[in-house]
Structure formats: C-alpha cells, structure tokens
Design a protein around this motif. Structure first.
Motif, PDB file in Angstrom:
ATOM      1  N   THR A   1     -27.283  -7.846 -22.967  1.00 24.46           N
ATOM      2  CA  THR A   1     -26.111  -8.189 -23.775  1.00 24.46           C
ATOM      3  C   THR A   1     -26.372  -7.849 -25.240  1.00 24.46           C
ATOM      4  N   VAL A   2     -25.389  -7.225 -25.858  1.00 26.49           N
ATOM      5  CA  VAL A   2     -25.472  -6.977 -27.297  1.00 26.49           C
ATOM      6  C   VAL A   2     -25.145  -8.294 -27.996  1.00 26.49           C
ATOM      7  N   VAL A   3     -26.091  -8.791 -28.800  1.00 26.72           N
ATOM      8  CA  VAL A   3     -25.872 -10.088 -29.462  1.00 26.72           C
ATOM      9  C   VAL A   3     -25.643  -9.937 -30.966  1.00 26.72           C
TER      10      VAL A   3
ATOM     11  N   ASN B   1     -18.201   0.098 -29.610  1.00 24.12           N
ATOM     12  CA  ASN B   1     -18.045  -1.295 -29.197  1.00 24.12           C
ATOM     13  C   ASN B   1     -16.839  -1.377 -28.272  1.00 24.12           C
ATOM     14  N   SER B   2     -17.115  -1.309 -26.963  1.00 29.63           N
ATOM     15  CA  SER B   2     -16.029  -1.366 -25.966  1.00 29.63           C
ATOM     16  C   SER B   2     -16.224  -2.604 -25.115  1.00 29.63           C
ATOM     17  N   ALA B   3     -16.470  -3.751 -25.784  1.00 33.65           N
ATOM     18  CA  ALA B   3     -16.825  -4.984 -25.075  1.00 33.65           C
ATOM     19  C   ALA B   3     -15.615  -5.745 -24.549  1.00 33.65           C
ATOM     20  N   GLY B   4     -14.454  -5.098 -24.514  1.00 39.05           N
ATOM     21  CA  GLY B   4     -13.289  -5.711 -23.865  1.00 39.05           C
ATOM     22  C   GLY B   4     -12.906  -7.040 -24.490  1.00 39.05           C
TER      23      GLY B   4
ATOM     24  N   ALA C   1     -15.582 -10.605 -30.925  1.00 40.82           N
ATOM     25  CA  ALA C   1     -16.734 -11.496 -31.103  1.00 40.82           C
ATOM     26  C   ALA C   1     -17.987 -10.686 -31.397  1.00 40.82           C
ATOM     27  N   VAL C   2     -18.164  -9.578 -30.669  1.00 44.47           N
ATOM     28  CA  VAL C   2     -19.342  -8.724 -30.878  1.00 44.47           C
ATOM     29  C   VAL C   2     -19.301  -8.156 -32.299  1.00 44.47           C
ATOM     30  N   ALA C   3     -18.134  -7.662 -32.714  1.00 47.51           N
ATOM     31  CA  ALA C   3     -18.018  -7.078 -34.062  1.00 47.51           C
ATOM     32  C   ALA C   3     -18.332  -8.118 -35.137  1.00 47.51           C
TER      33      ALA C   3
ATOM     34  N   CYS D   1      -2.425 -14.178 -13.560  1.00 44.73           N
ATOM     35  CA  CYS D   1      -2.805 -14.547 -12.186  1.00 44.73           C
ATOM     36  C   CYS D   1      -2.005 -13.723 -11.186  1.00 44.73           C
ATOM     37  N   TYR D   2      -2.623 -13.500 -10.047  1.00 43.07           N
ATOM     38  CA  TYR D   2      -1.944 -12.831  -8.926  1.00 43.07           C
ATOM     39  C   TYR D   2      -1.856 -13.797  -7.754  1.00 43.07           C
ATOM     40  N   PHE D   3      -0.743 -13.717  -7.032  1.00 42.51           N
ATOM     41  CA  PHE D   3      -0.601 -14.429  -5.753  1.00 42.51           C
ATOM     42  C   PHE D   3      -0.342 -13.395  -4.660  1.00 42.51           C
TER      43      PHE D   3
ATOM     44  N   GLY E   1      -7.017 -12.026 -14.051  1.00 38.42           N
ATOM     45  CA  GLY E   1      -7.678 -11.187 -15.046  1.00 38.42           C
ATOM     46  C   GLY E   1      -7.238 -11.669 -16.414  1.00 38.42           C
ATOM     47  N   ILE E   2      -7.972 -11.292 -17.438  1.00 41.58           N
ATOM     48  CA  ILE E   2      -7.613 -11.740 -18.790  1.00 41.58           C
ATOM     49  C   ILE E   2      -7.447 -10.524 -19.700  1.00 41.58           C
ATOM     50  N   ARG E   3      -6.296 -10.487 -20.413  1.00 46.22           N
ATOM     51  CA  ARG E   3      -6.022  -9.367 -21.322  1.00 46.22           C
ATOM     52  C   ARG E   3      -6.485  -9.738 -22.725  1.00 46.22           C
TER      53      ARG E   3
ATOM     54  N   GLY F   1      -8.440  -4.796 -28.372  1.00 45.13           N
ATOM     55  CA  GLY F   1      -7.156  -4.985 -27.670  1.00 45.13           C
ATOM     56  C   GLY F   1      -6.878  -3.911 -26.630  1.00 45.13           C
ATOM     57  N   ILE F   2      -7.915  -3.470 -25.928  1.00 45.44           N
ATOM     58  CA  ILE F   2      -7.699  -2.437 -24.893  1.00 45.44           C
ATOM     59  C   ILE F   2      -7.225  -3.134 -23.617  1.00 45.44           C
ATOM     60  N   GLU F   3      -5.966  -3.493 -23.624  1.00 43.12           N
ATOM     61  CA  GLU F   3      -5.379  -4.121 -22.436  1.00 43.12           C
ATOM     62  C   GLU F   3      -4.612  -3.052 -21.660  1.00 43.12           C
ATOM     63  N   SER F   4      -3.804  -3.450 -20.711  1.00 40.54           N
ATOM     64  CA  SER F   4      -3.050  -2.475 -19.927  1.00 40.54           C
ATOM     65  C   SER F   4      -2.170  -1.642 -20.847  1.00 40.54           C
ATOM     66  N   PRO F   5      -2.132  -0.319 -20.725  1.00 37.09           N
ATOM     67  CA  PRO F   5      -2.728   0.515 -19.677  1.00 37.09           C
ATOM     68  C   PRO F   5      -4.075   1.135 -20.089  1.00 37.09           C
ATOM     69  N   GLY F   6      -5.038   0.284 -20.436  1.00 36.10           N
ATOM     70  CA  GLY F   6      -6.331   0.781 -20.909  1.00 36.10           C
ATOM     71  C   GLY F   6      -7.084   1.566 -19.851  1.00 36.10           C
ATOM     72  N   LEU F   7      -6.912   1.140 -18.590  1.00 33.12           N
ATOM     73  CA  LEU F   7      -7.617   1.857 -17.515  1.00 33.12           C
ATOM     74  C   LEU F   7      -7.018   3.255 -17.338  1.00 33.12           C
ATOM     75  N   THR F   8      -5.688   3.300 -17.257  1.00 30.56           N
ATOM     76  CA  THR F   8      -4.993   4.578 -17.100  1.00 30.56           C
ATOM     77  C   THR F   8      -5.300   5.503 -18.285  1.00 30.56           C
ATOM     78  N   SER F   9      -5.425   4.907 -19.466  1.00 32.07           N
ATOM     79  CA  SER F   9      -5.615   5.706 -20.683  1.00 32.07           C
ATOM     80  C   SER F   9      -7.077   5.960 -20.997  1.00 32.07           C
TER      81      SER F   9
HETATM   82  C1  LIG Z   1      -4.331  -8.757 -15.131  1.00 29.24           C
HETATM   83  C2  LIG Z   1      -4.573  -7.373 -15.641  1.00 29.24           C
HETATM   84  C3  LIG Z   1      -3.880  -6.283 -15.122  1.00 29.24           C
HETATM   85  C4  LIG Z   1      -4.108  -5.001 -15.600  1.00 29.24           C
HETATM   86  N1  LIG Z   1      -3.428  -3.944 -15.058  1.00 29.24           N
HETATM   87  C5  LIG Z   1      -3.652  -2.692 -15.510  1.00 29.24           C
HETATM   88  C6  LIG Z   1      -2.955  -1.577 -14.956  1.00 29.24           C
HETATM   89  O1  LIG Z   1      -2.155  -1.714 -14.047  1.00 29.24           O
HETATM   90  N2  LIG Z   1      -3.197  -0.343 -15.480  1.00 29.24           N
HETATM   91  C7  LIG Z   1      -4.079  -0.145 -16.488  1.00 29.24           C
HETATM   92  O2  LIG Z   1      -4.247   0.990 -16.930  1.00 29.24           O
HETATM   93  N3  LIG Z   1      -4.774  -1.183 -17.032  1.00 29.24           N
HETATM   94  C8  LIG Z   1      -4.574  -2.443 -16.562  1.00 29.24           C
HETATM   95  N4  LIG Z   1      -5.249  -3.504 -17.101  1.00 29.24           N
HETATM   96  C9  LIG Z   1      -6.095  -3.260 -18.272  1.00 29.24           C
HETATM   97  C10 LIG Z   1      -7.465  -2.700 -17.945  1.00 29.24           C
HETATM   98  O3  LIG Z   1      -8.090  -3.524 -16.977  1.00 29.24           O
HETATM   99  C11 LIG Z   1      -8.269  -2.698 -19.260  1.00 29.24           C
HETATM  100  O4  LIG Z   1      -7.546  -2.021 -20.257  1.00 29.24           O
HETATM  101  C12 LIG Z   1      -9.616  -2.018 -19.101  1.00 29.24           C
HETATM  102  O5  LIG Z   1     -10.390  -2.670 -18.129  1.00 29.24           O
HETATM  103  C13 LIG Z   1     -10.345  -2.056 -20.427  1.00 29.24           C
HETATM  104  O6  LIG Z   1     -11.563  -1.383 -20.262  1.00 29.24           O
HETATM  105  P1  LIG Z   1     -12.745  -1.631 -21.279  1.00 29.24           P
HETATM  106  O7  LIG Z   1     -13.878  -0.780 -20.791  1.00 29.24           O
HETATM  107  O8  LIG Z   1     -12.245  -1.432 -22.684  1.00 29.24           O
HETATM  108  O9  LIG Z   1     -13.082  -3.173 -21.181  1.00 29.24           O
HETATM  109  P2  LIG Z   1     -13.638  -4.020 -19.899  1.00 29.24           P
HETATM  110  O10 LIG Z   1     -13.185  -3.398 -18.617  1.00 29.24           O
HETATM  111  O11 LIG Z   1     -13.246  -5.420 -20.221  1.00 29.24           O
HETATM  112  O12 LIG Z   1     -15.193  -3.824 -20.027  1.00 29.24           O
HETATM  113  C14 LIG Z   1     -15.928  -4.417 -21.068  1.00 29.24           C
HETATM  114  C15 LIG Z   1     -17.367  -4.444 -20.615  1.00 29.24           C
HETATM  115  O13 LIG Z   1     -18.188  -4.860 -21.711  1.00 29.24           O
HETATM  116  C16 LIG Z   1     -19.132  -5.778 -21.227  1.00 29.24           C
HETATM  117  N5  LIG Z   1     -19.538  -6.624 -22.360  1.00 29.24           N
HETATM  118  C17 LIG Z   1     -18.815  -7.602 -22.970  1.00 29.24           C
HETATM  119  N6  LIG Z   1     -19.526  -8.142 -23.973  1.00 29.24           N
HETATM  120  C18 LIG Z   1     -20.712  -7.487 -23.999  1.00 29.24           C
HETATM  121  C19 LIG Z   1     -21.877  -7.598 -24.812  1.00 29.24           C
HETATM  122  N7  LIG Z   1     -21.944  -8.486 -25.821  1.00 29.24           N
HETATM  123  N8  LIG Z   1     -22.935  -6.788 -24.535  1.00 29.24           N
HETATM  124  C20 LIG Z   1     -22.877  -5.878 -23.516  1.00 29.24           C
HETATM  125  N9  LIG Z   1     -21.800  -5.724 -22.716  1.00 29.24           N
HETATM  126  C21 LIG Z   1     -20.729  -6.520 -22.961  1.00 29.24           C
HETATM  127  C22 LIG Z   1     -18.413  -6.557 -20.150  1.00 29.24           C
HETATM  128  O14 LIG Z   1     -19.349  -7.171 -19.279  1.00 29.24           O
HETATM  129  C23 LIG Z   1     -17.630  -5.439 -19.474  1.00 29.24           C
HETATM  130  O15 LIG Z   1     -18.400  -4.813 -18.485  1.00 29.24           O
HETATM  131  C24 LIG Z   1      -5.056  -4.793 -16.634  1.00 29.24           C
HETATM  132  C25 LIG Z   1      -5.764  -5.895 -17.138  1.00 29.24           C
HETATM  133  C26 LIG Z   1      -5.527  -7.161 -16.653  1.00 29.24           C
HETATM  134  C27 LIG Z   1      -6.310  -8.322 -17.205  1.00 29.24           C
END
Ligand SMILES: Cc1cc2nc3c(=O)[nH]c(=O)nc-3n(C[C@H](O)[C@H](O)[C@H](O)COP(=O)(O)OP(=O)(O)OC[C@H]3O[C@@H](n4cnc5c(N)ncnc54)[C@H](O)[C@@H]3O)c2cc1C
Length: 237
Positions: A16-18, A59-62, A67-69, A89-91, A182-184, A215-223
């Motif tokens: 973990t990056v501290v 810094n892509s710590a989601g 907090a990391v920054a 939440c999903y059901f 999941g948490i955005r 703030g890399i939330e949806s559509p972060g995976l697609t993008s």
């Molecule tokens: C409910 C939900 C639905 C979604 N649906 C979609 C969708 O349909 N389409 C889409 O494109 N996107 C979707 N997303 C968004 C997508 O999941 C995220 O945008 C994407 O996962 C972000 O990728 P990331 O690599 O930036 O962050 P993350 O996937 O969050 O990865 C961050 C990584 O950093 C690690 N980390 C954290 N802190 C530290 C630290 N201090 N030191 C070392 N490692 C650390 C974590 O363990 C993790 O592995 C959704 C998200 C949620 C919550």
C-alpha cells in the motif's frame, strides 16, 4: 496483465502506498505491506517499509485517490478536490422460467447515478441497480485501509420495487434478493449535479512526474484506455 508483464511491468500486490515526499524533481513514494497498514491505528506513526524512487507516478487509487494525495508531503492541499462516496447496491431477480428481458433497460438518470437499470449477466442472471446512497465521509487512514462498507442491506429492496415497476410493472413481491455493492468516488456531492473526471498533472499541482486521477467513476472502466492514453501524453518527456 500478461502483455504488460511481457513488456517489463512488475505488479506488486499486497502493498500500500502510504505517502510520498519530494526532493528536487525526485518523488519518494512511501510503501508498506498492506497487512501492516491494516493494523495501524490512527495514532501510530506510519513508517514505510520501503521508499521507491520512480520517475513517474500515476495516482489511480480509486476511492482512496484523494486520501493518498493528501498523504503526499509537499503537495498543495488546495488542489485536491473534495471527495464524496456514493454506494450503489444491486439486487438480483430470483430465477424465473422465462426471463422477462432480453436486453438492457435504462430509465431516466437520477441525481448521482444512471438510475436502477437492468443488466443481464453472461449466465442469464438478471440484476437491477445500482442505486445511489451517499455515504458519510471517511478519514484518510480508514480510506487507505479500505474500510469502506460494501454491505447490501436487504431492506433497500423496498426502494427498488417501485423504481423497477416503472418499466416492469409485473414484478412480484419477494422476487428480489440482495446482490452486491460498489462505491463510486465522486468529485461532486449530493444535489451538485454531474462533474467530470479530474486528470491532474504538473500544471495543476506543480510536481513533475505525478498525475492524480480523481473521481474516476462510471464510465471509468469503459474509458480506461482513453484515460491511459491521455495520462501517457501528460507524462511523455
Ligand atoms: C456500482 C458501480 C457501477 C459501475 N458501472 C460501470 C459501468 O457500467 N461502466 C463503466 O465504464 N464503469 C462503471 N463503474 C466505474 C468503474 O468501476 C470505475 O470507473 C473503475 O473501476 C475505476 O478504475 P480505477 O483503476 O481508477 O480505480 P479502481 O478500480 O477503484 O482501482 C483502484 C485500485 O487502487 C488500489 N489502491 C487504493 N489505495 C491504494 C494505496 N494506498 N496503495 C496501493 N493501491 C491502492 C485499490 O486496491 C484498487 O485496486 C461502476 C462503478 C460502480 C461503483
């Protein structure tokens, strides 16, 4: 992952990056074993197990990116955006003989999310979600320790039924079961409307070789590929 490794990448799990500090143009990244970090309480001083001297840091710590920054000694805290967390939440639909849907269904988006939509898994399982539940703020150490609450409270189904019945009126009572959450990470809070990702380089924070992804939330995976290409252009020297 295999492609990255065959091009010389080393993945470093369970670490973990501290924090970090900066001397001249050099970034010193503070890294500790995740097990040690989990045991650390809020009063104990974090001493890193190792210091890394990288040329570039992304810094892509989601959820923990802000907090990391904030743990980077020397960064201007004013450039780190406020961070909010919205659990989704999903059901799942209890299996029915004839699946009611053959494709995805998206309602009109709601504040903070896309609305409770229908997704079909590859195995045909139907799930509804995610909803939007704003979480209380979490302190930086708890964030880095990944103490986020992913509980799916069965009670939330009460809010799902009326939302789903807007496009699936024959949904029977008792046909939903808790799935997962999941948490955005968000850079805009409740009622503030939509805000785009923040990809922050030296021009914003003044530190060469560092890019923060906030703030890399949806559509972060697609993008993700487009984001990676953009980051690469910011870091190309
Ligand atoms: C409910 C939900 C639905 C979604 N649906 C979609 C969708 O349909 N389409 C889409 O494109 N996107 C979707 N997303 C968004 C997508 O999941 C995220 O945008 C994407 O996962 C972000 O990728 P990331 O690599 O930036 O962050 P993350 O996937 O969050 O990865 C961050 C990584 O950093 C690690 N980390 C954290 N802190 C530290 C630290 N201090 N030191 C070392 N490692 C650390 C974590 O363990 C993790 O592995 C959704 C998200 C949620 C919550």
């Amino acid at each position: 992952m295999g492609e990255a490794e065959s091009h010389g990448t080393t993945f470093c799990y369970n670490n973990t990056v501290v924090g970090a500090h900066f001397e001249g143009n050099q970034i010193y990244l503070h890294v500790s074993q995740t097990e040690t970090v989990k045991e650390c309480d809020h009063h104990s001083q974090q001493h890193p197990d190792i210091l890394l001297l990288p040329k570039l840091v992304v810094n892509s710590a989601g959820l923990s990116a802000a907090a990391v920054a904030r743990c980077f000694r020397g960064i201007n805290p004013g450039v780190i955006p406020p961070y909010y967390f919205a659990r989704g939440c999903y059901f799942s639909l209890l299996s029915s003989k004839v699946p009611p849907f053959k494709h995805l269904i998206y309602p009109i988006p709601e504040d903070g999310g896309l609305g409770v939509h229908v997704t079909l898994d590859l195995d045909g399982q139907i799930k509804f979600g995610p909803d939007v539940e704003w979480l209380d703020p979490i302190d930086d150490i708890s964030s880095i320790q990944n103490k986020f609450d992913y509980t799916v409270c069965a009670d939330r189904a009460k809010k799902f039924y009326p939302e789903i019945r807007k496009y699936y009126p024959s949904l029977k009572d008792g046909s939903l079961q808790p799935g997962y959450a999941g948490i955005r990470p968000k850079v805009s809070g409740p009622g503030e409307g939509f805000a785009d990702f923040i990809i922050q380089g030296e021009e914003s924070h003044g530190i060469p070789g560092l890019v923060n992804l906030f703030g890399i939330e949806s559509p972060g995976l697609t993008s993700s590929m487009a984001i990676a290409e953009h980051v690469a252009t910011q870091l190309s020297v």
